[in-house]
Design an enzyme around this catalytic site. Structure first.
Site, PDB file in Angstrom:
ATOM      1  N   LYS A  87     -14.786   3.729 -20.025  1.00 25.96           N
ATOM      2  CA  LYS A  87     -14.360   4.432 -18.807  1.00 25.96           C
ATOM      3  C   LYS A  87     -12.855   4.257 -18.606  1.00 25.96           C
ATOM      4  O   LYS A  87     -12.119   5.226 -18.397  1.00 25.96           O
ATOM      5  CB  LYS A  87     -15.102   3.863 -17.610  1.00 25.96           C
ATOM      6  N   ASN A  88     -12.374   3.022 -18.707  1.00 20.59           N
ATOM      7  CA  ASN A  88     -10.974   2.748 -18.350  1.00 20.59           C
ATOM      8  C   ASN A  88      -9.978   3.165 -19.417  1.00 20.59           C
ATOM      9  O   ASN A  88      -8.770   3.065 -19.216  1.00 20.59           O
ATOM     10  CB  ASN A  88     -10.807   1.276 -17.974  1.00 20.59           C
ATOM     11  N   ARG A 125      -9.781   5.616  -7.126  1.00 20.37           N
ATOM     12  CA  ARG A 125      -8.380   5.266  -6.963  1.00 20.37           C
ATOM     13  C   ARG A 125      -7.579   5.492  -8.238  1.00 20.37           C
ATOM     14  O   ARG A 125      -6.364   5.660  -8.203  1.00 20.37           O
ATOM     15  CB  ARG A 125      -8.237   3.842  -6.481  1.00 20.37           C
ATOM     16  N   CYS A 141     -10.241  -0.908  -1.641  1.00 20.45           N
ATOM     17  CA  CYS A 141     -11.658  -0.740  -2.000  1.00 20.45           C
ATOM     18  C   CYS A 141     -12.311  -2.098  -1.780  1.00 20.45           C
ATOM     19  O   CYS A 141     -11.687  -3.043  -1.333  1.00 20.45           O
ATOM     20  CB  CYS A 141     -11.787  -0.272  -3.446  1.00 20.45           C
ATOM     21  N   ARG A 192      -5.594  -3.239  -3.364  1.00 22.23           N
ATOM     22  CA  ARG A 192      -5.255  -2.360  -4.496  1.00 22.23           C
ATOM     23  C   ARG A 192      -3.998  -1.523  -4.226  1.00 22.23           C
ATOM     24  O   ARG A 192      -4.001  -0.314  -4.294  1.00 22.23           O
ATOM     25  CB  ARG A 192      -6.428  -1.434  -4.837  1.00 22.23           C
ATOM     26  N   PRO A 193      -2.864  -2.156  -3.875  1.00 26.26           N
ATOM     27  CA  PRO A 193      -1.646  -1.375  -3.610  1.00 26.26           C
ATOM     28  C   PRO A 193      -1.135  -0.689  -4.881  1.00 26.26           C
ATOM     29  O   PRO A 193      -1.544  -1.059  -5.993  1.00 26.26           O
ATOM     30  CB  PRO A 193      -0.656  -2.439  -3.142  1.00 26.26           C
ATOM     31  N   ILE A 194      -0.242   0.283  -4.721  1.00 30.85           N
ATOM     32  CA  ILE A 194       0.362   0.933  -5.901  1.00 30.85           C
ATOM     33  C   ILE A 194       1.884   0.822  -5.842  1.00 30.85           C
ATOM     34  O   ILE A 194       2.607   1.621  -6.434  1.00 30.85           O
ATOM     35  CB  ILE A 194      -0.078   2.412  -6.028  1.00 30.85           C
ATOM     36  N   ASP A 246     -13.246  -7.982 -14.831  1.00 32.30           N
ATOM     37  CA  ASP A 246     -14.403  -7.065 -14.764  1.00 32.30           C
ATOM     38  C   ASP A 246     -15.663  -7.697 -15.336  1.00 32.30           C
ATOM     39  O   ASP A 246     -16.727  -7.087 -15.283  1.00 32.30           O
ATOM     40  CB  ASP A 246     -14.102  -5.770 -15.531  1.00 32.30           C
ATOM     41  N   ILE A 298      -7.207 -12.236 -10.222  1.00 30.45           N
ATOM     42  CA  ILE A 298      -6.650 -10.883 -10.263  1.00 30.45           C
ATOM     43  C   ILE A 298      -6.811 -10.164  -8.930  1.00 30.45           C
ATOM     44  O   ILE A 298      -5.859  -9.600  -8.389  1.00 30.45           O
ATOM     45  CB  ILE A 298      -7.314 -10.039 -11.386  1.00 30.45           C
ATOM     46  N   ARG A 330     -20.891   4.893 -11.565  1.00 35.14           N
ATOM     47  CA  ARG A 330     -19.460   5.157 -11.772  1.00 35.14           C
ATOM     48  C   ARG A 330     -19.010   4.634 -13.126  1.00 35.14           C
ATOM     49  O   ARG A 330     -18.088   5.177 -13.729  1.00 35.14           O
ATOM     50  CB  ARG A 330     -18.630   4.461 -10.680  1.00 35.14           C
TER      51      ARG A 330
HETATM   52  C1  EPZ Z   1      -7.579  -1.593 -13.749  1.00 33.24           C
HETATM   53  O1  EPZ Z   1      -7.397  -1.430 -12.363  1.00 33.24           O
HETATM   54  C2  EPZ Z   1      -9.035  -1.263 -14.011  1.00 33.24           C
HETATM   55  N1  EPZ Z   1      -9.294   0.140 -13.627  1.00 33.24           N
HETATM   56  C3  EPZ Z   1      -9.926  -2.212 -13.208  1.00 33.24           C
HETATM   57  O2  EPZ Z   1     -11.271  -1.922 -13.531  1.00 33.24           O
HETATM   58  C4  EPZ Z   1      -9.611  -3.649 -13.625  1.00 33.24           C
HETATM   59  O3  EPZ Z   1     -10.390  -4.531 -12.847  1.00 33.24           O
HETATM   60  C5  EPZ Z   1      -8.122  -3.927 -13.420  1.00 33.24           C
HETATM   61  O4  EPZ Z   1      -7.337  -2.949 -14.143  1.00 33.24           O
HETATM   62  C6  EPZ Z   1      -7.705  -5.310 -13.890  1.00 33.24           C
HETATM   63  O5  EPZ Z   1      -8.027  -5.456 -15.240  1.00 33.24           O
HETATM   64  C7  EPZ Z   1      -8.895   1.114 -14.454  1.00 33.24           C
HETATM   65  O6  EPZ Z   1      -8.330   0.874 -15.512  1.00 33.24           O
HETATM   66  C8  EPZ Z   1      -9.202   2.523 -14.010  1.00 33.24           C
HETATM   67  P1  EPZ Z   1      -4.180  -3.612 -11.787  1.00 33.24           P
HETATM   68  P2  EPZ Z   1      -5.901  -1.409 -11.758  1.00 33.24           P
HETATM   69  O7  EPZ Z   1      -3.144  -2.643 -11.339  1.00 33.24           O
HETATM   70  O8  EPZ Z   1      -4.956  -0.842 -12.739  1.00 33.24           O
HETATM   71  C9  EPZ Z   1      -2.113  -5.774  -8.137  1.00 33.24           C
HETATM   72  C10 EPZ Z   1     -13.486  -1.411 -13.106  1.00 33.24           C
HETATM   73  O9  EPZ Z   1     -14.389  -2.117 -12.672  1.00 33.24           O
HETATM   74  N2  EPZ Z   1      -1.244  -4.594  -8.052  1.00 33.24           N
HETATM   75  O10 EPZ Z   1      -4.110  -4.152 -13.181  1.00 33.24           O
HETATM   76  O11 EPZ Z   1      -5.974  -0.805 -10.415  1.00 33.24           O
HETATM   77  C11 EPZ Z   1      -3.565  -5.455  -7.815  1.00 33.24           C
HETATM   78  O12 EPZ Z   1      -3.784  -5.492  -6.432  1.00 33.24           O
HETATM   79  C12 EPZ Z   1     -12.117  -1.457 -12.482  1.00 33.24           C
HETATM   80  O13 EPZ Z   1     -13.580  -0.640 -14.092  1.00 33.24           O
HETATM   81  C13 EPZ Z   1      -0.223  -4.571  -7.107  1.00 33.24           C
HETATM   82  O14 EPZ Z   1      -0.052  -5.515  -6.344  1.00 33.24           O
HETATM   83  O15 EPZ Z   1      -5.613  -2.955 -11.610  1.00 33.24           O
HETATM   84  C14 EPZ Z   1      -4.313  -6.540  -8.545  1.00 33.24           C
HETATM   85  O16 EPZ Z   1      -4.308  -7.698  -7.743  1.00 33.24           O
HETATM   86  C15 EPZ Z   1     -12.128  -2.328 -11.248  1.00 33.24           C
HETATM   87  N3  EPZ Z   1       0.570  -3.464  -7.030  1.00 33.24           N
HETATM   88  C16 EPZ Z   1      -3.453  -6.782  -9.793  1.00 33.24           C
HETATM   89  O17 EPZ Z   1      -2.169  -6.216  -9.501  1.00 33.24           O
HETATM   90  C17 EPZ Z   1       0.424  -2.390  -7.875  1.00 33.24           C
HETATM   91  O18 EPZ Z   1       1.210  -1.424  -7.771  1.00 33.24           O
HETATM   92  C18 EPZ Z   1      -3.983  -6.117 -11.053  1.00 33.24           C
HETATM   93  O19 EPZ Z   1      -4.259  -4.781 -10.718  1.00 33.24           O
HETATM   94  C19 EPZ Z   1      -0.621  -2.439  -8.832  1.00 33.24           C
HETATM   95  C20 EPZ Z   1      -1.430  -3.546  -8.908  1.00 33.24           C
END
Ligand code: EPZ
Length: 417
Positions: free
Chosen positions: A22-23, A92, A116, A121-123, A304, A326, A396
């Site tokens: 999926k990812n 998201r 969520c 989950r900020p961006i 995950d 994480i 999902r």
């Molecule tokens: C990806 O999410 C995956 N989703 C998630 O899988 C996975 O849990 C996660 O990576 C960590 O491995 C997809 O790939 C679609 P991150 P992502 O940005 O990219 C913080 C599943 O179950 N952060 O690596 O959203 C964030 O809050 C899903 O398949 C910021 O602070 O995760 C987190 O604490 C759940 N600011 C950490 O970084 C940002 O701009 C890692 O998040 C971005 C992230």
């Protein structure tokens, strides 16, 4: 809303075919926005998140064709630069369209994803990176409004490794002017898979899989035909299920190199694991040993897989410390597991799990994708009947999960409610 009903106590035996990731599929399908002409993607898992992505892309003016696990996309007709709240709130990962829309249309209006169940989950890291490439970013009425006449290569340092942040910026940078360097980039296999596809399309990306990725901008990218890599988290989930039920399961179409941390921890917990190319055989031990686990960015133990591993530790022979580094709220499954008799104490980002001989079946509620998977696993070993409600969370990220488990001998069925 469907529910899944499981009679616990069966040992899983037999073979299970792992689906596409999926990812990896999500960013790769979105990368089609960078080209004109038909892209063909095979081994795409049939999941709600994939359907959401295809709906989102078609709303942007893209032609899509779906035939079971093959998806074809032609973004030649891309005209709409807006991803609405209604679509983004469902998934998201829709924020991944930001980079490609800026690269193709020089503007994007994407709803902020909102939090969520597992965290805020900020961006901010996505947006800061796009600004470094010369985009003007405004936040208005819950939307990101981004504009960039010409994206220019730059050096971007992520103050924490972000998977979709790295993917978004890679897609924004591939046609930017000059060179972009991503520092402290995420190293996940799904990031590497996206980079491989972008390079096949004509991009010039080096270093994917390491924490420094160098992207030399090119003027055009071309459509491709590619196969999606295998899902390491689905594979890990079935490996835990085999260990949990003291079964003997052969995974097909798996990628052991993507699962080193999970394999290491399962072996420490007593499982016998044999690797032969893309086949991984997992034989559960009579006694499950309690071990500590800390989730980390790849190649560390994946967040995950944390909920699934907690189920294994809840019926192990001692004390296990599970730290979630994480996400700030990824212990939601604990309260449901406690209702099944698990002995788990949570303090901050650490859960102390005291193994007990047997869980007991109960009606439980799924809350997020991987927590739902952990409730299915708990049901497989619990005494009696477990009823998992709100399984749309599961759909999902897991393709036909109850069919795959019943193919391994589990007493499991889906009931339409
Ligand atoms: C990806 O999410 C995956 N989703 C998630 O899988 C996975 O849990 C996660 O990576 C960590 O491995 C997809 O790939 C679609 P991150 P992502 O940005 O990219 C913080 C599943 O179950 N952060 O690596 O959203 C964030 O809050 C899903 O398949 C910021 O602070 O995760 C987190 O604490 C759940 N600011 C950490 O970084 C940002 O701009 C890692 O998040 C971005 C992230």
């Amino acid at each position: 809303m469907d529910k899944i009903i499981i009679e616990g106590g069966r040992s899983l035996k037999g073979e299970v075919k792992i689906s596409g990731a999926k990812n990896a599929a999500l960013p790769i399908l979105v990368s089609s926005l960078l080209t004109q002409g038909w892209n063909t993607y095979t081994n795409v898992p049939n999941l709600r998140d994939i359907q959401s992505t295809i709906l989102l892309l078609s709303n942007l003016g893209v032609k899509t064709e779906v035939d079971k696990n093959t998806v074809r996309i032609d973004a030649g007709g891309l005209f709409n630069h807006e991803a609405s709240y209604d679509l983004v709130r469902k998934m998201r990962a829709s924020v991944l369209v930001l980079g490609p829309l800026l690269a193709r249309l020089k503007k994007a209006r994407v709803s902020l994803p909102g939090g969520c169940a597992i965290g805020a989950r900020p961006i901010n890291l996505h947006l800061r990176g796009l600004a470094r490439l010369g985009a003007s970013i405004e936040l208005k009425h819950g939307y990101v409004e981004a504009k960039a006449d010409r994206l220019k290569g730059n050096e971007i340092y992520f103050n924490m490794a972000t998977v979709t942040g790295t993917e978004n910026l890679m897609m924004a940078a591939v046609m930017a002017e000059g060179t972009t360097i991503l520092k402290n980039a995420a190293r996940e296999p799904e990031v590497v898979a996206l980079a491989d596809v972008l390079n096949l399309m004509g991009a010039r990306i080096k270093g994917a899989g390491t924490s420094t990725i160098v992207i030399k901008g090119v003027s055009e990218l071309y459509p491709v035909s590619v196969k999606i890599i295998s899902d390491r988290i689905e594979a890990g989930t079935f490996m835990v299920a085999a260990a949990l039920t003291k079964g003997d399961v052969m995974l097909l179409n798996a990628v052991p190199e993507h699962l080193e941390a999970v394999i290491h921890k399962l072996r420490l917990a007593g499982a016998m694991i044999d690797i032969d190319g893309q086949r991984i055989r997992v034989v559960g031990a009579e006694k499950i040993s309690s071990i500590d686990v800390k989730t980390l960015p790849y190649p560390g133990f994946p967040t995950d897989m944390q909920a699934q591993f907690m189920v294994l530790m809840s019926v192990a022979n001692g004390l296990s410390m599970i730290s979630e580094t994480i996400f700030e709220n990824r212990f939601i499954h604990v309260s449901e597991l406690r209702r099944m008799g698990a002995n788990i104490k949570v303090t901050g980002d650490t859960a102390l799990v005291t193994g007990i001989p047997m869980l007991s079946g109960a009606p439980v509620m799924a809350t997020d994708l991987r927590a739902s998977a952990s409730l299915i696993l708990a049901g497989l070993v619990a005494r009696g009947t477990t009823e998992v409600n709100r399984v749309y969370h599961l759909d999902r990220g897991y393709e036909a999960i109850e069919k795959k488990f019943s193919g391994l001998g589990a007493a499991i069925k889906r009931v339409k409610v």
